[in-house]
Design a protein around this motif. Sequence first.
Motif, PDB file in Angstrom:
ATOM      1  N   SER A 167      -8.239  12.501 -85.635  1.00  0.00           N
ATOM      2  CA  SER A 167      -7.598  11.918 -84.458  1.00  0.00           C
ATOM      3  C   SER A 167      -8.183  10.534 -84.239  1.00  0.00           C
ATOM      4  O   SER A 167      -9.070  10.088 -84.984  1.00  0.00           O
ATOM      5  CB  SER A 167      -7.861  12.786 -83.214  1.00  0.00           C
ATOM      6  OG  SER A 167      -9.211  12.640 -82.785  1.00  0.00           O
ATOM      7  N   ALA A 168      -7.700   9.860 -83.195  1.00  0.00           N
ATOM      8  CA  ALA A 168      -8.314   8.599 -82.797  1.00  0.00           C
ATOM      9  C   ALA A 168      -9.761   8.875 -82.397  1.00  0.00           C
ATOM     10  O   ALA A 168     -10.086   9.929 -81.855  1.00  0.00           O
ATOM     11  CB  ALA A 168      -7.550   7.993 -81.624  1.00  0.00           C
ATOM     12  N   VAL A 169     -10.645   7.921 -82.678  1.00  0.00           N
ATOM     13  CA  VAL A 169     -12.068   8.133 -82.432  1.00  0.00           C
ATOM     14  C   VAL A 169     -12.600   7.102 -81.454  1.00  0.00           C
ATOM     15  O   VAL A 169     -12.003   6.044 -81.237  1.00  0.00           O
ATOM     16  CB  VAL A 169     -12.879   8.065 -83.745  1.00  0.00           C
ATOM     17  CG1 VAL A 169     -12.352   9.050 -84.758  1.00  0.00           C
ATOM     18  CG2 VAL A 169     -12.864   6.639 -84.312  1.00  0.00           C
ATOM     19  N   GLY A 170     -13.757   7.428 -80.850  1.00  0.00           N
ATOM     20  CA  GLY A 170     -14.463   6.496 -79.999  1.00  0.00           C
ATOM     21  C   GLY A 170     -15.911   6.409 -80.438  1.00  0.00           C
ATOM     22  O   GLY A 170     -16.568   7.440 -80.616  1.00  0.00           O
ATOM     23  N   ILE A 171     -16.405   5.171 -80.630  1.00  0.00           N
ATOM     24  CA  ILE A 171     -17.794   4.954 -81.036  1.00  0.00           C
ATOM     25  C   ILE A 171     -18.597   4.596 -79.788  1.00  0.00           C
ATOM     26  O   ILE A 171     -18.204   3.738 -79.004  1.00  0.00           O
ATOM     27  CB  ILE A 171     -17.903   3.815 -82.066  1.00  0.00           C
ATOM     28  CG1 ILE A 171     -16.964   4.062 -83.254  1.00  0.00           C
ATOM     29  CG2 ILE A 171     -19.341   3.667 -82.531  1.00  0.00           C
ATOM     30  CD1 ILE A 171     -17.326   5.227 -84.111  1.00  0.00           C
ATOM     31  N   SER A 172     -19.743   5.237 -79.595  1.00  0.00           N
ATOM     32  CA  SER A 172     -20.554   4.994 -78.403  1.00  0.00           C
ATOM     33  C   SER A 172     -21.102   3.566 -78.402  1.00  0.00           C
ATOM     34  O   SER A 172     -21.204   2.927 -79.455  1.00  0.00           O
ATOM     35  CB  SER A 172     -21.705   5.997 -78.329  1.00  0.00           C
ATOM     36  OG  SER A 172     -22.589   5.827 -79.415  1.00  0.00           O
ATOM     37  N   PRO A 173     -21.464   3.031 -77.218  1.00  0.00           N
ATOM     38  CA  PRO A 173     -21.943   1.643 -77.133  1.00  0.00           C
ATOM     39  C   PRO A 173     -23.168   1.349 -77.979  1.00  0.00           C
ATOM     40  O   PRO A 173     -23.355   0.213 -78.419  1.00  0.00           O
ATOM     41  CB  PRO A 173     -22.252   1.472 -75.635  1.00  0.00           C
ATOM     42  CG  PRO A 173     -21.400   2.474 -74.953  1.00  0.00           C
ATOM     43  CD  PRO A 173     -21.317   3.639 -75.881  1.00  0.00           C
ATOM     44  N   THR A 204      -5.928  15.460 -75.551  1.00  0.00           N
ATOM     45  CA  THR A 204      -4.978  14.785 -76.444  1.00  0.00           C
ATOM     46  C   THR A 204      -5.434  13.339 -76.624  1.00  0.00           C
ATOM     47  O   THR A 204      -6.049  12.760 -75.735  1.00  0.00           O
ATOM     48  CB  THR A 204      -3.556  14.813 -75.874  1.00  0.00           C
ATOM     49  OG1 THR A 204      -3.527  14.109 -74.619  1.00  0.00           O
ATOM     50  CG2 THR A 204      -3.085  16.236 -75.653  1.00  0.00           C
ATOM     51  N   THR A 205      -5.120  12.759 -77.781  1.00  0.00           N
ATOM     52  CA  THR A 205      -5.598  11.403 -78.073  1.00  0.00           C
ATOM     53  C   THR A 205      -4.484  10.413 -78.377  1.00  0.00           C
ATOM     54  O   THR A 205      -4.761   9.257 -78.674  1.00  0.00           O
ATOM     55  CB  THR A 205      -6.563  11.440 -79.274  1.00  0.00           C
ATOM     56  OG1 THR A 205      -5.879  11.967 -80.427  1.00  0.00           O
ATOM     57  CG2 THR A 205      -7.786  12.293 -78.974  1.00  0.00           C
ATOM     58  N   THR A 206      -3.228  10.838 -78.287  1.00  0.00           N
ATOM     59  CA  THR A 206      -2.119   9.934 -78.616  1.00  0.00           C
ATOM     60  C   THR A 206      -2.103   8.713 -77.705  1.00  0.00           C
ATOM     61  O   THR A 206      -1.910   7.579 -78.159  1.00  0.00           O
ATOM     62  CB  THR A 206      -0.781  10.673 -78.512  1.00  0.00           C
ATOM     63  OG1 THR A 206      -0.806  11.814 -79.375  1.00  0.00           O
ATOM     64  CG2 THR A 206       0.365   9.762 -78.909  1.00  0.00           C
ATOM     65  N   ALA A 207      -2.278   8.921 -76.408  1.00  0.00           N
ATOM     66  CA  ALA A 207      -2.234   7.825 -75.445  1.00  0.00           C
ATOM     67  C   ALA A 207      -3.620   7.435 -74.951  1.00  0.00           C
ATOM     68  O   ALA A 207      -3.725   6.594 -74.057  1.00  0.00           O
ATOM     69  CB  ALA A 207      -1.358   8.201 -74.249  1.00  0.00           C
ATOM     70  N   GLN A 208      -4.648   8.023 -75.527  1.00  0.00           N
ATOM     71  CA  GLN A 208      -6.002   7.690 -75.083  1.00  0.00           C
ATOM     72  C   GLN A 208      -7.035   8.135 -76.102  1.00  0.00           C
ATOM     73  O   GLN A 208      -7.389   9.307 -76.192  1.00  0.00           O
ATOM     74  CB  GLN A 208      -6.309   8.348 -73.724  1.00  0.00           C
ATOM     75  CG  GLN A 208      -7.701   8.073 -73.193  1.00  0.00           C
ATOM     76  CD  GLN A 208      -7.896   6.611 -72.834  1.00  0.00           C
ATOM     77  OE1 GLN A 208      -7.147   6.049 -72.027  1.00  0.00           O
ATOM     78  NE2 GLN A 208      -8.896   5.967 -73.420  1.00  0.00           N
ATOM     79  N   ALA A 209      -7.510   7.174 -76.887  1.00  0.00           N
ATOM     80  CA  ALA A 209      -8.664   7.487 -77.728  1.00  0.00           C
ATOM     81  C   ALA A 209      -9.860   7.709 -76.818  1.00  0.00           C
ATOM     82  O   ALA A 209      -9.949   7.119 -75.742  1.00  0.00           O
ATOM     83  CB  ALA A 209      -8.936   6.335 -78.688  1.00  0.00           C
ATOM     84  N   PRO A 210     -10.801   8.575 -77.198  1.00  0.00           N
ATOM     85  CA  PRO A 210     -12.001   8.740 -76.364  1.00  0.00           C
ATOM     86  C   PRO A 210     -12.698   7.387 -76.196  1.00  0.00           C
ATOM     87  O   PRO A 210     -13.051   6.738 -77.177  1.00  0.00           O
ATOM     88  CB  PRO A 210     -12.857   9.712 -77.169  1.00  0.00           C
ATOM     89  CG  PRO A 210     -11.903  10.413 -78.092  1.00  0.00           C
ATOM     90  CD  PRO A 210     -10.838   9.411 -78.413  1.00  0.00           C
ATOM     91  N   ALA A 211     -12.840   6.942 -74.945  1.00  0.00           N
ATOM     92  CA  ALA A 211     -13.428   5.626 -74.663  1.00  0.00           C
ATOM     93  C   ALA A 211     -14.717   5.809 -73.875  1.00  0.00           C
ATOM     94  O   ALA A 211     -14.708   6.341 -72.768  1.00  0.00           O
ATOM     95  CB  ALA A 211     -12.436   4.759 -73.884  1.00  0.00           C
ATOM     96  N   TRP A 212     -15.828   5.365 -74.437  1.00  0.00           N
ATOM     97  CA  TRP A 212     -17.143   5.567 -73.840  1.00  0.00           C
ATOM     98  C   TRP A 212     -17.382   4.617 -72.680  1.00  0.00           C
ATOM     99  O   TRP A 212     -16.987   3.452 -72.707  1.00  0.00           O
ATOM    100  CB  TRP A 212     -18.227   5.344 -74.887  1.00  0.00           C
ATOM    101  CG  TRP A 212     -18.262   6.388 -75.971  1.00  0.00           C
ATOM    102  CD1 TRP A 212     -17.506   6.419 -77.105  1.00  0.00           C
ATOM    103  CD2 TRP A 212     -19.108   7.540 -76.014  1.00  0.00           C
ATOM    104  NE1 TRP A 212     -17.819   7.522 -77.857  1.00  0.00           N
ATOM    105  CE2 TRP A 212     -18.807   8.227 -77.224  1.00  0.00           C
ATOM    106  CE3 TRP A 212     -20.088   8.055 -75.174  1.00  0.00           C
ATOM    107  CZ2 TRP A 212     -19.445   9.400 -77.589  1.00  0.00           C
ATOM    108  CZ3 TRP A 212     -20.733   9.227 -75.536  1.00  0.00           C
ATOM    109  CH2 TRP A 212     -20.421   9.890 -76.730  1.00  0.00           C
TER     110      TRP A 212
END
Length: 398
Positions: A167-173, A204-212
Amino acid sequence: MTTPGEGGLRESLHDLADQVTSADMYERAVHRSRRIARREAAIGTVAALAVLVLLASGLWRLPDRDTGHTPMALISASAPAPEPMPSPIPSAIHHPETPEHHASTRTTSPRRKNQPRAATPTATPKSRALADLPGHVFYQQTGNQPDVVRLSPTDGDTTTVLSGAPSAVGISPDGNRIAYAVGGVLLVGETGSAQSQPVATGITTTAQAPAWSPDGARLLVVTSRPAILQVDSGTLTPLPGRLAAGQHFRWSGDGNTLVYATTYCSLKVSSGESNAVVPMFGDRQPVDNPDGLAACKPTSVDVTGQHVTVPLQSTGDIGTASTDPADVVVDTITGDLEPLPVAGSVVGAVFGPDGNLLVRARTDESTTLSVFSPAGKLLVQAVEPAAVHDLNLLAYTR
């Protein structure tokens, strides 16, 4: 309002633009400025004719002597409709250790025209060595289930931190953790580790990648609606109702502001009690958006929330968020496209958590990575390793 530390980005980038080769946005921005100038001239002519009509019709008279009220016809013809009062944003969005943010007093003054200037010799960065690049740069492959890799600035090699991202991913700061979803379960693990822990379900990640969040303690996610997830406890706090239809939310570096897109690809900014629309983007009226610009997917925000990176789209793309990396920086107060003083075509732009701006630009000869400080100073400009040429820029961390 502009803060001394962060608000100098516009002025510094404009100063640098006098010293470097202009980016490929120049011609489009000049064309846009000319069209806006013609539109404003036409509006001025219409306004003058309207005044003559009012004088001829007798609506110019002073307030009625009996009532002391201005005639309603004149009010309707000249007074703008009142703007809706903004609603407060929940305290859960605010970074607990930051002072009150200046954007709470943000205004919606008329847009300033973008006036990029032609450029000459190349500016000299403090360093041209890749090893001096501050922070870490992450890329991902194109296509389905792409690998996510981290660039090593010391030797130019890459390290795979997630194979076949589902899925879409989020990288921590801090660049040490990665979040993604499998079958609706949100997983968080160390970058490069095969072990990840489930922290929430129904994601769900279609409209929102995990954002830190800037402090690395929370994630912006979507369940049945957008929400804030406390990573340690798994507690979900829905965003307020007025933000329920938003998508692709991103935090500013100070944690006080959210920038997000609407379903019709305009941009909005929420900070404190303020909820503002970024001018022009997504507007289908040619008089207000002559170039048909749209922004369906914010990807990163500077420290103050005054600048956001987006992949530039058109109103014909409304409803479809781009899968391309961001290629422009937008001023969220004026709607202007900021000139990026780099040579070649911009193929990636992303703010780091501390406000540095990383710009990836490509010419026929090479691809370069340029890092600008929050004040707009060119810190590093280095040739990008060939190993990541075909990958997309994903994130820039500490």
